[in-house]
Write an enzyme that holds these catalytic residues in place. Structure first.
Site, PDB file in Angstrom:
ATOM      1  CB  SER A   1      -0.613  45.892   8.849  1.00  0.00           C
ATOM      2  OG  SER A   1      -1.419  46.140   9.971  1.00  0.00           O
TER       3      SER A   1
HETATM    4  N1  SAH Z   1      -6.293  45.084  10.409  1.00  0.00           N
HETATM    5  C1  SAH Z   1      -6.398  46.358   9.761  1.00  0.00           C
HETATM    6  C2  SAH Z   1      -5.390  47.373  10.261  1.00  0.00           C
HETATM    7  C3  SAH Z   1      -5.655  47.745  11.637  1.00  0.00           C
HETATM    8  S1  SAH Z   1      -5.211  49.360  12.152  1.00  0.00           S
HETATM    9  C4  SAH Z   1      -6.317  46.257   8.258  1.00  0.00           C
HETATM   10  O1  SAH Z   1      -6.145  45.160   7.722  1.00  0.00           O
HETATM   11  O2  SAH Z   1      -6.466  47.289   7.604  1.00  0.00           O
HETATM   12  C5  SAH Z   1      -5.837  49.212  13.802  1.00  0.00           C
HETATM   13  C6  SAH Z   1      -7.327  49.349  13.890  1.00  0.00           C
HETATM   14  O3  SAH Z   1      -7.698  49.028  15.221  1.00  0.00           O
HETATM   15  C7  SAH Z   1      -7.806  50.774  13.652  1.00  0.00           C
HETATM   16  O4  SAH Z   1      -8.763  50.787  12.631  1.00  0.00           O
HETATM   17  C8  SAH Z   1      -8.385  51.184  15.001  1.00  0.00           C
HETATM   18  O5  SAH Z   1      -9.496  52.050  14.909  1.00  0.00           O
HETATM   19  C9  SAH Z   1      -8.780  49.837  15.574  1.00  0.00           C
HETATM   20  N2  SAH Z   1      -8.951  49.799  17.034  1.00  0.00           N
HETATM   21  C10 SAH Z   1      -8.264  50.475  18.005  1.00  0.00           C
HETATM   22  N3  SAH Z   1      -8.719  50.147  19.230  1.00  0.00           N
HETATM   23  C11 SAH Z   1      -9.727  49.249  19.035  1.00  0.00           C
HETATM   24  C12 SAH Z   1     -10.599  48.544  19.921  1.00  0.00           C
HETATM   25  N4  SAH Z   1     -10.543  48.682  21.241  1.00  0.00           N
HETATM   26  N5  SAH Z   1     -11.511  47.701  19.379  1.00  0.00           N
HETATM   27  C13 SAH Z   1     -11.596  47.537  18.034  1.00  0.00           C
HETATM   28  N6  SAH Z   1     -10.810  48.181  17.148  1.00  0.00           N
HETATM   29  C14 SAH Z   1      -9.877  49.029  17.648  1.00  0.00           C
END
Ligand code: SAH
Length: 244
Positions: free
Chosen positions: A94
């Site tokens: 993000s």
């Molecule tokens: N917080 C992260 C950015 C998140 S991007 C950082 O600091 O880099 C969103 C993430 O959520 C992705 O890696 C994606 O694979 C994950 N995601 C999507 N659906 C999910 C679910 N149901 N459970 C856990 N993770 C999930």
């Protein structure tokens, strides 16, 4: 008299040269050793403090965590810019301001236990880990869960626990959580997360499909209140939520 004047000139010239050389060395050291320190300070000043985030613990964490280590090597020089970046597997880290905003609005206390859904690169978890006692984070994409767990361990973030799985279900064995941060976008808040939120707990989530609103929930006497914070754009939540 003339010779003394000549010598004085020479001494002055030498002194100037020595000062110039030592000055250069100091500047070079700063440039060589600490480009990221300078970039992080600029990021915090121009993107975070300038937009009204003032909590010292959030600012300190944003100054400390080496964001460039959480992006692919080829993108490391872009790590402190004002936008998200790709981290592989079609996912993103993000924008720094959004990380700071979500962390700030959770109003964290040092003794809090925090659950993150969507570990991604591990950057948000690292920020949280400098502010609270324990961070639990779940990632649905296994290679990302593995690589961020290894990275967080290598960088010394020992109070972060990473699990591969569907964050829809939360982490029941370690619930309740004082704060829950969802960093992927579900259309509605998964019920297990609400159930795993402690009394006086806060939950922040980008809610929606194409258009999302960053929404903060507070649980008080078993009742949830809701506050809309800002329009945002996150990758969609995958897994069980898609069948709802
Ligand atoms: N917080 C992260 C950015 C998140 S991007 C950082 O600091 O880099 C969103 C993430 O959520 C992705 O890696 C994606 O694979 C994950 N995601 C999507 N659906 C999910 C679910 N149901 N459970 C856990 N993770 C999930």
């Amino acid at each position: 008299m003339r010779r003394t004047g000549w010598r004085a000139c020479l001494v002055a010239a030498l002194a100037t040269a020595v000062l110039a050389v030592t000055g250069c060395a100091a500047r070079n050291n700063r440039n060589d050793l600490a480009w990221d320190v300078v970039a992080r300070h600029d990021m915090v000043r121009s993107q975070i403090e300038a937009r009204g985030i003032a909590d010292e613990r959030v600012i300190d964490a944003m100054l400390k965590v080496e964001r460039h280590r959480f992006v692919p090597k080829a993108l490391e020089k872009l790590a402190y810019q004002d936008h998200p970046l790709p981290i592989g597997e079609g996912q993103t880290i993000s924008q720094p301001y959004i990380v700071a905003l979500m962390t700030d609005r959770l109003a964290l206390r040092p003794t809090d236990r925090v659950l993150e859904i969507g570990t991604g690169s591990g950057y948000q978890a690292a920020i949280l880990s400098l502010i609270v006692d324990e961070v639990y984070t779940i990632e649905i994409v296994e290679p990302l869960a593995d690589s961020s767990a290894a990275l967080l361990d290598r960088l010394g973030y020992k109070n972060v626990h990473v699990r591969h799985g569907d964050g829809f279900l939360g982490w029941p064995e370690t619930a309740p959580f004082d704060a829950i941060i969802v960093t992927c976008a579900p259309p509605t808040v998964p019920e297990p997360l609400i159930a795993q939120l402690a009394e006086d707990g806060r939950l922040i989530v980008p809610l929606g499909d194409d258009f999302q609103v960053l929404t903060l929930y507070r649980k008080s006497a078993g009742v949830l209140t809701q506050e809309e914070i800002a329009p945002v754009l996150f990758v969609p939540m995958k897994g069980l939520i898609e069948n709802r």
